[in-house]
Motif scaffolding. Structure first.
Motif, PDB file in Angstrom:
ATOM      1  N   TYR A  30      24.876  41.812  63.820  1.00  0.00           N
ATOM      2  CA  TYR A  30      24.585  43.089  64.462  1.00  0.00           C
ATOM      3  C   TYR A  30      23.822  44.050  63.568  1.00  0.00           C
ATOM      4  O   TYR A  30      23.117  44.898  64.057  1.00  0.00           O
ATOM      5  CB  TYR A  30      25.872  43.750  64.967  1.00  0.00           C
ATOM      6  CG  TYR A  30      26.965  43.839  63.936  1.00  0.00           C
ATOM      7  CD1 TYR A  30      27.064  44.933  63.107  1.00  0.00           C
ATOM      8  CD2 TYR A  30      27.876  42.810  63.782  1.00  0.00           C
ATOM      9  CE1 TYR A  30      28.055  45.010  62.148  1.00  0.00           C
ATOM     10  CE2 TYR A  30      28.875  42.880  62.833  1.00  0.00           C
ATOM     11  CZ  TYR A  30      28.957  43.980  62.018  1.00  0.00           C
ATOM     12  OH  TYR A  30      29.930  44.048  61.067  1.00  0.00           O
ATOM     13  N   GLN A  37      22.825  39.790  69.577  1.00  0.00           N
ATOM     14  CA  GLN A  37      23.476  40.403  70.735  1.00  0.00           C
ATOM     15  C   GLN A  37      22.669  41.631  71.126  1.00  0.00           C
ATOM     16  O   GLN A  37      22.207  42.376  70.270  1.00  0.00           O
ATOM     17  CB  GLN A  37      24.901  40.819  70.403  1.00  0.00           C
ATOM     18  CG  GLN A  37      25.595  41.557  71.526  1.00  0.00           C
ATOM     19  CD  GLN A  37      27.029  41.876  71.199  1.00  0.00           C
ATOM     20  OE1 GLN A  37      27.777  41.008  70.828  1.00  0.00           O
ATOM     21  NE2 GLN A  37      27.404  43.136  71.339  1.00  0.00           N
ATOM     22  N   GLN A  38      22.496  41.832  72.435  1.00  0.00           N
ATOM     23  CA  GLN A  38      21.717  42.978  72.901  1.00  0.00           C
ATOM     24  C   GLN A  38      22.285  43.493  74.208  1.00  0.00           C
ATOM     25  O   GLN A  38      22.533  42.714  75.129  1.00  0.00           O
ATOM     26  CB  GLN A  38      20.255  42.565  73.113  1.00  0.00           C
ATOM     27  CG  GLN A  38      19.354  43.680  73.568  1.00  0.00           C
ATOM     28  CD  GLN A  38      19.163  44.739  72.501  1.00  0.00           C
ATOM     29  OE1 GLN A  38      18.957  44.414  71.347  1.00  0.00           O
ATOM     30  NE2 GLN A  38      19.238  45.987  72.883  1.00  0.00           N
ATOM     31  N   GLN A  39      22.517  44.794  74.294  1.00  0.00           N
ATOM     32  CA  GLN A  39      22.924  45.404  75.556  1.00  0.00           C
ATOM     33  C   GLN A  39      21.668  45.660  76.362  1.00  0.00           C
ATOM     34  O   GLN A  39      20.761  46.365  75.904  1.00  0.00           O
ATOM     35  CB  GLN A  39      23.692  46.695  75.330  1.00  0.00           C
ATOM     36  CG  GLN A  39      24.233  47.272  76.611  1.00  0.00           C
ATOM     37  CD  GLN A  39      25.199  48.414  76.384  1.00  0.00           C
ATOM     38  OE1 GLN A  39      25.375  48.876  75.276  1.00  0.00           O
ATOM     39  NE2 GLN A  39      25.814  48.872  77.452  1.00  0.00           N
ATOM     40  N   ILE A  40      21.588  45.078  77.567  1.00  0.00           N
ATOM     41  CA  ILE A  40      20.367  45.221  78.362  1.00  0.00           C
ATOM     42  C   ILE A  40      20.519  46.194  79.528  1.00  0.00           C
ATOM     43  O   ILE A  40      19.530  46.658  80.077  1.00  0.00           O
ATOM     44  CB  ILE A  40      19.851  43.853  78.869  1.00  0.00           C
ATOM     45  CG1 ILE A  40      20.888  43.152  79.719  1.00  0.00           C
ATOM     46  CG2 ILE A  40      19.429  42.992  77.696  1.00  0.00           C
ATOM     47  CD1 ILE A  40      20.378  41.874  80.361  1.00  0.00           C
ATOM     48  N   THR A  53      25.727  42.941  78.491  1.00  0.00           N
ATOM     49  CA  THR A  53      25.327  42.561  77.143  1.00  0.00           C
ATOM     50  C   THR A  53      25.131  41.060  77.099  1.00  0.00           C
ATOM     51  O   THR A  53      25.939  40.302  77.649  1.00  0.00           O
ATOM     52  CB  THR A  53      26.408  42.970  76.128  1.00  0.00           C
ATOM     53  OG1 THR A  53      26.599  44.385  76.216  1.00  0.00           O
ATOM     54  CG2 THR A  53      26.012  42.615  74.713  1.00  0.00           C
TER      55      THR A  53
END
Length: 71
Positions: A30, A37-40, A53
């Motif tokens: 992170y 990991q990515q919050q879209i 995510t």
């Protein structure tokens, strides 16, 4: 090398099935220029619900620099 899994439907219902993968570790990066990991979609502020995510975590058989990547 990619691993592929196939799910086959069965006539009988299966209840109470548990998969236990002991000694496997997910590596979550992170604080990097290349996080996995990515919050879209952001959460709704009033409920904190509705976010999405996506993860691309690698799975290793241990912790530390001598861990082996599992495929």
């Amino acid at each position: 090398m990619a691993s592929y899994y196939e799910i086959t439907s069965r006539g009988a219902l299966i209840k109470g099935r548990e998969f236990n993968f002991s000694n496997l570790y997910l590596y979550h990066i992170y604080n990097s220029s290349e996080p996995n990991q990515q919050q879209i979609i952001d959460n709704v502020s009033s409920t904190a619900m509705g976010g999405l995510t996506v993860n691309n975590w690698t799975v290793y058989d241990g912790v530390g620099s001598d861990a082996t990547l599992r495929e």
